[in-house]
Every structure is written in C-alpha cells, then in structure tokens.
Design a protein around this motif. Structure first.
Motif, PDB file in Angstrom:
ATOM      1  N   PHE A  19      -1.520  11.145 -41.596  1.00  0.00           N
ATOM      2  CA  PHE A  19      -2.705  10.392 -42.035  1.00  0.00           C
ATOM      3  C   PHE A  19      -3.454   9.858 -40.817  1.00  0.00           C
ATOM      4  O   PHE A  19      -4.674   9.931 -40.741  1.00  0.00           O
ATOM      5  CB  PHE A  19      -2.306   9.215 -42.944  1.00  0.00           C
ATOM      6  CG  PHE A  19      -1.681   9.621 -44.249  1.00  0.00           C
ATOM      7  CD1 PHE A  19      -2.105  10.746 -44.930  1.00  0.00           C
ATOM      8  CD2 PHE A  19      -0.671   8.852 -44.815  1.00  0.00           C
ATOM      9  CE1 PHE A  19      -1.530  11.123 -46.149  1.00  0.00           C
ATOM     10  CE2 PHE A  19      -0.094   9.209 -46.025  1.00  0.00           C
ATOM     11  CZ  PHE A  19      -0.512  10.343 -46.699  1.00  0.00           C
ATOM     12  N   LYS A  20      -2.700   9.336 -39.846  1.00  0.00           N
ATOM     13  CA  LYS A  20      -3.319   8.782 -38.628  1.00  0.00           C
ATOM     14  C   LYS A  20      -4.119   9.859 -37.900  1.00  0.00           C
ATOM     15  O   LYS A  20      -5.243   9.634 -37.464  1.00  0.00           O
ATOM     16  CB  LYS A  20      -2.221   8.259 -37.692  1.00  0.00           C
ATOM     17  CG  LYS A  20      -2.101   6.754 -37.685  1.00  0.00           C
ATOM     18  CD  LYS A  20      -1.189   6.325 -36.569  1.00  0.00           C
ATOM     19  CE  LYS A  20      -1.215   4.815 -36.470  1.00  0.00           C
ATOM     20  NZ  LYS A  20      -0.078   4.292 -35.776  1.00  0.00           N
ATOM     21  N   VAL A  41      -4.341   2.726 -40.391  1.00  0.00           N
ATOM     22  CA  VAL A  41      -4.767   4.110 -40.593  1.00  0.00           C
ATOM     23  C   VAL A  41      -6.184   4.155 -41.153  1.00  0.00           C
ATOM     24  O   VAL A  41      -7.010   4.961 -40.744  1.00  0.00           O
ATOM     25  CB  VAL A  41      -3.802   4.847 -41.567  1.00  0.00           C
ATOM     26  CG1 VAL A  41      -4.354   6.201 -41.974  1.00  0.00           C
ATOM     27  CG2 VAL A  41      -2.424   4.993 -40.955  1.00  0.00           C
ATOM     28  N   THR A  42      -6.456   3.269 -42.119  1.00  0.00           N
ATOM     29  CA  THR A  42      -7.756   3.311 -42.796  1.00  0.00           C
ATOM     30  C   THR A  42      -8.352   1.909 -42.916  1.00  0.00           C
ATOM     31  O   THR A  42      -7.657   0.906 -42.707  1.00  0.00           O
ATOM     32  CB  THR A  42      -7.607   3.959 -44.192  1.00  0.00           C
ATOM     33  OG1 THR A  42      -8.885   4.290 -44.692  1.00  0.00           O
ATOM     34  CG2 THR A  42      -6.918   3.040 -45.192  1.00  0.00           C
ATOM     35  N   THR A  75       1.791   1.748 -45.598  1.00  0.00           N
ATOM     36  CA  THR A  75       1.643   3.000 -44.839  1.00  0.00           C
ATOM     37  C   THR A  75       0.245   3.106 -44.223  1.00  0.00           C
ATOM     38  O   THR A  75       0.080   3.603 -43.110  1.00  0.00           O
ATOM     39  CB  THR A  75       1.859   4.225 -45.767  1.00  0.00           C
ATOM     40  OG1 THR A  75       3.128   4.102 -46.384  1.00  0.00           O
ATOM     41  CG2 THR A  75       1.774   5.535 -45.021  1.00  0.00           C
ATOM     42  N   LEU A  76      -0.740   2.607 -44.949  1.00  0.00           N
ATOM     43  CA  LEU A  76      -2.121   2.831 -44.510  1.00  0.00           C
ATOM     44  C   LEU A  76      -2.667   1.753 -43.570  1.00  0.00           C
ATOM     45  O   LEU A  76      -3.777   1.889 -43.068  1.00  0.00           O
ATOM     46  CB  LEU A  76      -3.037   2.968 -45.736  1.00  0.00           C
ATOM     47  CG  LEU A  76      -2.769   4.222 -46.591  1.00  0.00           C
ATOM     48  CD1 LEU A  76      -3.622   4.213 -47.845  1.00  0.00           C
ATOM     49  CD2 LEU A  76      -3.036   5.500 -45.779  1.00  0.00           C
ATOM     50  N   ASP A 128      -7.303  10.552 -39.725  1.00  0.00           N
ATOM     51  CA  ASP A 128      -8.218   9.437 -39.529  1.00  0.00           C
ATOM     52  C   ASP A 128      -9.212   9.198 -40.687  1.00  0.00           C
ATOM     53  O   ASP A 128     -10.432   9.203 -40.471  1.00  0.00           O
ATOM     54  CB  ASP A 128      -8.985   9.683 -38.205  1.00  0.00           C
ATOM     55  CG  ASP A 128      -9.785   8.459 -37.786  1.00  0.00           C
ATOM     56  OD1 ASP A 128      -9.390   7.345 -38.154  1.00  0.00           O
ATOM     57  OD2 ASP A 128     -10.822   8.634 -37.107  1.00  0.00           O
ATOM     58  N   LYS A 159       2.731   9.105 -42.605  1.00  0.00           N
ATOM     59  CA  LYS A 159       1.872   8.170 -41.859  1.00  0.00           C
ATOM     60  C   LYS A 159       1.242   8.826 -40.617  1.00  0.00           C
ATOM     61  O   LYS A 159       0.043   8.671 -40.373  1.00  0.00           O
ATOM     62  CB  LYS A 159       2.668   6.929 -41.450  1.00  0.00           C
ATOM     63  CG  LYS A 159       1.814   5.936 -40.666  1.00  0.00           C
ATOM     64  CD  LYS A 159       2.315   4.522 -40.762  1.00  0.00           C
ATOM     65  CE  LYS A 159       1.355   3.615 -40.026  1.00  0.00           C
ATOM     66  NZ  LYS A 159       1.245   2.303 -40.594  1.00  0.00           N
ATOM     67  N   ASP A 160       2.048   9.572 -39.839  1.00  0.00           N
ATOM     68  CA  ASP A 160       1.509  10.172 -38.610  1.00  0.00           C
ATOM     69  C   ASP A 160       0.405  11.182 -38.920  1.00  0.00           C
ATOM     70  O   ASP A 160      -0.604  11.255 -38.224  1.00  0.00           O
ATOM     71  CB  ASP A 160       2.627  10.861 -37.814  1.00  0.00           C
ATOM     72  CG  ASP A 160       3.547   9.823 -37.194  1.00  0.00           C
ATOM     73  OD1 ASP A 160       3.141   8.638 -37.124  1.00  0.00           O
ATOM     74  OD2 ASP A 160       4.681  10.179 -36.822  1.00  0.00           O
TER      75      ASP A 160
END
Ligand SMILES: NC(=O)c1ccc[n+]([C@@H]2O[C@H](COP(=O)([O-])OP(=O)(O)OC[C@H]3O[C@@H](n4cnc5c(N)ncnc54)[C@H](OP(=O)(O)O)[C@@H]3O)[C@@H](O)[C@H]2O)c1
Length: 342
Positions: free
Chosen positions: A60-61, A90-91, A86-87, A64, A57-58
């Motif tokens: 992915f963040k 993030v998205t 998870t997303l 961006d 997750k981190d």
C-alpha cells in the motif's frame, strides 16, 4: 488522485471505478478475487483477504493512495480498526460506506428500540440505534462508523446508503413485481401494512457517483452524509411505477387482513410500518453539489432491462413467493378489499 478501494468488485463498486476513471483518477483494487469491474479498469490489483490486511502495508505504501474507500458488505469493528492502523502513514483519509440502518428509526421499524416512531425525514443528526443490528451476525455499520470517525489521527468520511437497486443486485429488489407483470398477472396483491410504507432507495449508478464525488472532494473530510433519492415512494407507488415503465395494465390490490400474502422476502419481516424510513440527502447536495447523473425513469428502465436479461429462477428466490394459485384463491374465491390502486 489515487484511490485504493477495498472490495469494489461486487454490486456498487464497478460503477464507482467507472466514475472515478471518468473523473481522471487512478484506482487500485483490493479484494480476494479477479478484477470483475464490468469494463472499468484499475492501475493495480492486489489480491488479498481483509483478514490479512496488515500484511499488505508495504505494498500500500509503495502504491501511495491519497484516499482509501471501504466498499465491503461485511466490515466489523475489528476489521475497521485493522484497516485504520494499517493505513496510518499510508493515506490521508478513509471513506467508509455505511447504511441508513444506523438510525434509531430502523430499530423502531424492527421493534428493537422502545418508544414512539421517530420523525422523518432522517437527517445526519437524527438519533442513532442503541440496540444491536437485527439479523445478519457480524454486520453492524454503527460500530464501523464509530471506529472510522473515532480516530483523531486518521480523517474519515461516512456515507450512509439506503437500500440500493439496479443492475448486478443480488437482492433483485424489483424482480418479485416485474416477474408478475411479465407473467401477465392481472393483479398484484399487497399487504395493507406495507402498501403505504415509505422507504428511501438509491439507484446503483447514482450511489456510485456520490461515492466517487465524496472520495475525491476534500470538503468531505470529517463529514457524514446521507445518500438517497429525493422522492421516497410508498411500496404501492413503487410497484405502480414499475408497472407504468413496462406498460402493465393490471392492478395492485390490498389483500384482505385475514389473508395476508407475502410476495417478497421483505414482506415476511414483521415490521412496524408506522415507522417510515425516509432519508434527507440535502447535506451532500448542498455541501458537495451532488446531483444524480441518472434520472429516476432511466434508473428504473435500466434495472428492468437488466432483470429481464439476467433472469433467475423463481425457485432460487423461493417458490413460496410465486404461489399464484393461492393468490387467485384469495382474489377470486374469497374476494378482497375493494380498494385498487392502478
Ligand atoms: N447493496 C445495498 O443495497 C447496500 C445498502 C446500504 C449499504 N451498502 C454498503 O455498500 C457497500 C458495497 O455493497 P455491495 O452490495 O456492493 O457489496 P458486495 O456486492 O457484497 O461486494 C463486496 C466486495 O467486497 C469484496 N470482499 C468480500 N469479502 C472480502 C474479504 N474478506 N477480503 C477482501 N475483499 C472482500 C468482494 O470481492 P471478492 O469476493 O472477490 O473478495 C466484493 O468486491 C458495503 O459497505 C455495503 O454494506 C450496500
């Protein structure tokens, strides 16, 4: 736009990367292996397993992505829920690749849904399967669709793909016919129940172009689209078209009803061929302006070239599908029905 692709290095994915990069977008690959993208590239590659998706997750963040595209063959309801949770934050949107096997008609094709055949062409509004997907344990795009479209806090898009053919396909959908043509077989036998059955297909580059378009067009948010070719040939027309493309001067002949010959793994399945699986892809064409970048003639030519330059052993596909002796016995000793098609 920056797009994270889960999977993406298999059959369809490399062409999605190609189109996204031609459109000027940045891509991130998430899979378990090396970035096998057939010449296309990505700005980042995260090596990981979907089963540990939450661990990333981190990362992915930090990267961006505005859109996440799910491009994996097996993708269960549990995996879909993990991906969604998870997303979040993030998205902005998840685009999930589904299949036309979600329709009730598909259940009727395999005799797992009761009642008369469903009308075709199938639109996005056609009834969906109630029965669990036949075969392939753990695979059911219906539950994935429900998870992706069922979360009010995470916008989604669903793309329902038909059977896809083209370079890199492990299914080798034209191989069984092409090999017979290249072996100078004068006749290809086909079971009557399959000969006139229609099934909408899609060529890999065209499917990838549609996926890239839907992933980057906000108008696709909350929408479900069928993908597929506009013309759905019967199985016999499909073989005749391959024959024309390679200059084969043989004939396709219907085998006698009591001497069924199974020349492809698909023919082994006991389908209810009264149920055509013809899919209407008008909606994505009308709403997003999608058109195929590759003509049907070029699609077939490219598939034939790839099959010929990537030969596989007949024994790998199953020697029973290349039993020319039995086919000759059916044709020349016992005779076959009169009707020929090419
Ligand atoms: N092919 C068809 O005819 C067809 C028809 C209708 C719908 N679809 C749908 O279209 C999508 C793409 O299909 P495809 O045939 O291109 O798939 P594919 O060739 O099987 O590719 C699968 C991809 O997922 C990755 N992957 C597999 N398991 C993973 C895991 N546990 N964690 C992370 N990554 C994993 C693989 O890379 P690694 O092995 O390196 O991890 C690969 O990049 C799928 O959703 C499929 O259901 C396909």
């Amino acid at each position: 736009m920056r797009i994270l692709i889960i999977g993406g290095s298999g059959f369809i994915g490399p062409d999605v990367f190609k189109y996204l990069s031609e459109m000027g977008h940045e891509t991130i690959l998430f899979n378990r292996g090396t970035p096998k993208l057939e010449g296309a590239s990505c700005v980042a590659h995260i090596v990981g397993d979907l089963r540990r998706f939450g661990d990333f997750k981190d990362e992915f963040k930090r990267l961006d992505p505005q859109v996440v595209l799910e491009d994996m063959f097996h993708f269960s309801s549990t995996d879909a829920k993990t991906v969604i949770s998870t997303l979040k934050g993030v998205t902005k949107r998840i685009v999930a690749i589904s299949g036309t096997d979600v329709y009730r008609a598909y259940g009727k094709l395999f005799g797992i849904e009761p009642g008369p055949v469903d009308p075709v062409p199938l639109t996005e509004e056609s009834p969906l399967r109630q029965a669990v997907f036949p075969g392939m344990k753990g695979y059911d795009k219906l539950v994935v669709e429900q998870a992706i479209m069922g979360d009010p806090d995470m916008p989604g898009t669903i793309l329902r793909l038909p059977p896809v053919y083209g370079p890199r396909s492990v299914m080798h959908r034209i191989y069984f016919y092409l090999k017979r043509m290249d072996d100078n077989r004068p006749v290809i036998l086909m079971s009557r129940h399959l000969a006139n059955w229609r099934w909408t297909h899609g060529y890999v580059e065209n499917m990838a172009a549609a996926i890239a378009q839907a992933a980057t067009d906000e108008r696709a948010t909350g929408r479900i689209y069928n993908l597929g070719e506009t013309e759905s040939t019967s199985m016999i027309e499909w073989v005749v078209n391959i024959g024309k493309a390679v200059g084969w001067d043989g004939e396709v002949v219907i085998s006698p009803p009591n001497r069924l010959v199974e020349i492809t793994p698909f023919a082994l399945m006991r389908i209810n061929a009264a149920q055509d699986i013809i899919v209407d892809s008008t909606l994505i064409r009308r709403e997003l302006g999608y058109t195929e970048p590759v003509s049907s003639e070029a699609a077939l030519d490219r598939t034939i070239d790839w099959e010929r330059s990537n030969p596989i052993s007949a024994y790998y596909m199953g020697p029973q599908f290349f039993d020319y002796e039995t086919e000759d016995a059916i044709l020349f000793r016992t005779g076959s029905e009169d009707k020929t098609y090419h």
